[in-house]
Design an enzyme around this catalytic site. Structure first.
Site, PDB file in Angstrom:
ATOM      1  N   LYS A  13      18.407 -20.012 -27.807  1.00 18.03           N
ATOM      2  CA  LYS A  13      18.590 -19.927 -26.346  1.00 18.03           C
ATOM      3  C   LYS A  13      17.276 -19.583 -25.638  1.00 18.03           C
ATOM      4  O   LYS A  13      16.926 -20.217 -24.648  1.00 18.03           O
ATOM      5  CB  LYS A  13      19.627 -18.850 -25.982  1.00 18.03           C
ATOM      6  CG  LYS A  13      21.038 -19.150 -26.465  1.00 18.03           C
ATOM      7  CD  LYS A  13      22.037 -18.163 -25.881  1.00 18.03           C
ATOM      8  CE  LYS A  13      21.836 -16.718 -26.302  1.00 18.03           C
ATOM      9  NZ  LYS A  13      21.932 -16.461 -27.752  1.00 18.03           N
ATOM     10  N   ARG A  88      28.742 -12.514 -21.916  1.00 17.49           N
ATOM     11  CA  ARG A  88      28.899 -12.437 -23.362  1.00 17.49           C
ATOM     12  C   ARG A  88      30.326 -12.102 -23.758  1.00 17.49           C
ATOM     13  O   ARG A  88      30.618 -11.930 -24.948  1.00 17.49           O
ATOM     14  CB  ARG A  88      27.963 -11.374 -23.924  1.00 17.49           C
ATOM     15  CG  ARG A  88      26.754 -11.993 -24.624  1.00 17.49           C
ATOM     16  CD  ARG A  88      25.903 -10.899 -25.119  1.00 17.49           C
ATOM     17  NE  ARG A  88      25.079 -11.195 -26.230  1.00 17.49           N
ATOM     18  CZ  ARG A  88      23.766 -11.467 -26.145  1.00 17.49           C
ATOM     19  NH1 ARG A  88      23.194 -11.623 -25.002  1.00 17.49           N
ATOM     20  NH2 ARG A  88      23.065 -11.620 -27.243  1.00 17.49           N
ATOM     21  N   ARG A 122      12.306 -14.386 -37.403  1.00 17.31           N
ATOM     22  CA  ARG A 122      11.747 -14.565 -36.051  1.00 17.31           C
ATOM     23  C   ARG A 122      10.637 -13.553 -35.763  1.00 17.31           C
ATOM     24  O   ARG A 122      10.753 -12.374 -36.076  1.00 17.31           O
ATOM     25  CB  ARG A 122      12.879 -14.394 -35.033  1.00 17.31           C
ATOM     26  CG  ARG A 122      12.415 -14.472 -33.597  1.00 17.31           C
ATOM     27  CD  ARG A 122      13.540 -14.764 -32.653  1.00 17.31           C
ATOM     28  NE  ARG A 122      14.567 -13.724 -32.606  1.00 17.31           N
ATOM     29  CZ  ARG A 122      15.704 -13.865 -31.927  1.00 17.31           C
ATOM     30  NH1 ARG A 122      15.968 -14.986 -31.296  1.00 17.31           N
ATOM     31  NH2 ARG A 122      16.592 -12.881 -31.929  1.00 17.31           N
ATOM     32  N   ARG A 163      25.695  -8.395 -34.874  1.00 13.11           N
ATOM     33  CA  ARG A 163      25.555  -9.239 -33.679  1.00 13.11           C
ATOM     34  C   ARG A 163      26.334 -10.548 -33.847  1.00 13.11           C
ATOM     35  O   ARG A 163      26.919 -11.049 -32.887  1.00 13.11           O
ATOM     36  CB  ARG A 163      24.069  -9.531 -33.419  1.00 13.11           C
ATOM     37  CG  ARG A 163      23.324  -8.309 -32.880  1.00 13.11           C
ATOM     38  CD  ARG A 163      21.824  -8.449 -33.029  1.00 13.11           C
ATOM     39  NE  ARG A 163      21.265  -9.517 -32.228  1.00 13.11           N
ATOM     40  CZ  ARG A 163      20.051 -10.049 -32.453  1.00 13.11           C
ATOM     41  NH1 ARG A 163      19.312  -9.608 -33.447  1.00 13.11           N
ATOM     42  NH2 ARG A 163      19.605 -10.996 -31.678  1.00 13.11           N
TER      43      ARG A 163
HETATM   44  P1  AMP Z   1      19.616 -10.964 -26.737  1.00 11.55           P
HETATM   45  O1  AMP Z   1      18.160 -10.812 -26.449  1.00 11.55           O
HETATM   46  O2  AMP Z   1      20.309 -11.873 -25.762  1.00 11.55           O
HETATM   47  O3  AMP Z   1      19.872 -11.340 -28.174  1.00 11.55           O
HETATM   48  O4  AMP Z   1      20.298  -9.525 -26.512  1.00 11.55           O
HETATM   49  C1  AMP Z   1      19.925  -8.415 -27.321  1.00 11.55           C
HETATM   50  C2  AMP Z   1      20.991  -7.343 -27.205  1.00 11.55           C
HETATM   51  O5  AMP Z   1      21.088  -6.893 -25.844  1.00 11.55           O
HETATM   52  C3  AMP Z   1      22.400  -7.797 -27.568  1.00 11.55           C
HETATM   53  O6  AMP Z   1      22.630  -7.755 -28.968  1.00 11.55           O
HETATM   54  C4  AMP Z   1      23.236  -6.762 -26.812  1.00 11.55           C
HETATM   55  O7  AMP Z   1      23.246  -5.513 -27.479  1.00 11.55           O
HETATM   56  C5  AMP Z   1      22.434  -6.578 -25.524  1.00 11.55           C
HETATM   57  N1  AMP Z   1      22.904  -7.532 -24.494  1.00 11.55           N
HETATM   58  C6  AMP Z   1      22.239  -8.627 -24.018  1.00 11.55           C
HETATM   59  N2  AMP Z   1      22.982  -9.280 -23.110  1.00 11.55           N
HETATM   60  C7  AMP Z   1      24.141  -8.591 -22.997  1.00 11.55           C
HETATM   61  C8  AMP Z   1      25.336  -8.768 -22.243  1.00 11.55           C
HETATM   62  N3  AMP Z   1      25.498  -9.814 -21.421  1.00 11.55           N
HETATM   63  N4  AMP Z   1      26.316  -7.836 -22.370  1.00 11.55           N
HETATM   64  C9  AMP Z   1      26.168  -6.780 -23.170  1.00 11.55           C
HETATM   65  N5  AMP Z   1      25.106  -6.577 -23.954  1.00 11.55           N
HETATM   66  C10 AMP Z   1      24.086  -7.464 -23.872  1.00 11.55           C
END
Ligand code: AMP
Length: 206
Positions: A13, A88, A122, A163
């Site tokens: 993404k 999410r 990564r 995750r």
């Molecule tokens: P990402 O960079 O999108 O993989 O997000 C890293 C972490 O941030 C996720 O594993 C969640 O713990 C938190 N996070 C990101 N976006 C959200 C969301 N929309 N709702 C809740 N937690 C989020």
């Protein structure tokens, strides 16, 4: 045009978001990036978010929805944006429908077996670029800006497993949600190279 980018952790993404943002002139809003900036800055939101992120869980909905709702009121969001990592879960999607008008949800589909390797290998840069160790040939700096690359704290096997579980139970149902709204477009070849995946996205976005 207001877009949602949907996909499991490691689906690409972030990589596609940078490409889409520059080609289609859309503001890229990543909730994960916002939380990481808050953690780095030692803010109250950062302190709260860290414990959830380290455990591979979602940061509470009220906090996350408020951040996005506020961010969408900024002037730079007026001419179109792309949400990366939000919503999410169903609650967030329903809340989003109350304060935003979404045109399209782009779902990047990647075989689950690949995701663990992709995320654990990564390496990221503070400029937003992302690499996989297998393509770095030992390099430790970013080819784009020269900064030192690092591994995200939550890109370790234990957190990644949590995750992926969180994605499967809470986020994947959104595919149905947006399909029912007639807004879903699927990128079925998410396993391809970033350029191959982007070619498919361009066909969808026109
Ligand atoms: P990402 O960079 O999108 O993989 O997000 C890293 C972490 O941030 C996720 O594993 C969640 O713990 C938190 N996070 C990101 N976006 C959200 C969301 N929309 N709702 C809740 N937690 C989020």
């Amino acid at each position: 045009m207001n877009i949602i980018l949907l996909g499991a952790p490691g689906a690409g993404k972030g990589t596609q978001a940078s490409k889409i943002a520059s080609k289609y002139n859309l503001l890229h809003i990543s909730t994960g990036d916002i939380f990481r900036a808050n953690i780095k800055g030692g803010t109250e939101i950062g302190k709260l978010a860290k414990s959830y992120i380290d455990a591979g869980k979602l940061v509470p909905d009220e906090v996350t929805c408020k951040i996005v709702e506020d961010r969408l009121t900024w002037d730079d969001a007026k001419s179109g944006y792309m949400l990366d990592g939000f919503p999410r879960n169903l609650y967030q999607a329903q809340e989003l429908d109350k304060f935003a008008k979404i045109d399209l949800c782009l779902n990047i589909n990647v075989d689950e077996a690949l995701l663990m390797d992709r995320i654990c290998g990564r390496r990221v840069c503070s400029c937003g670029e992302s690499y996989h160790v297998s393509t770095l040939n030992g390099a430790t700096t970013c080819a784009k800006c020269g900064n030192e690359l690092y591994q995200r704290a939550d890109d370790n096997p234990e957190t990644v497993k949590a995750r992926l579980d969180t994605y499967n139970t809470q986020t994947a149902p959104l595919i149905d949600y947006y399909e029912k709204q007639g807004k879903l477009a699927c990128v079925t070849s998410g396993e391809g190279s970033p350029d191959e995946v982007f070619e498919q996205i361009k066909k969808i976005l026109g």
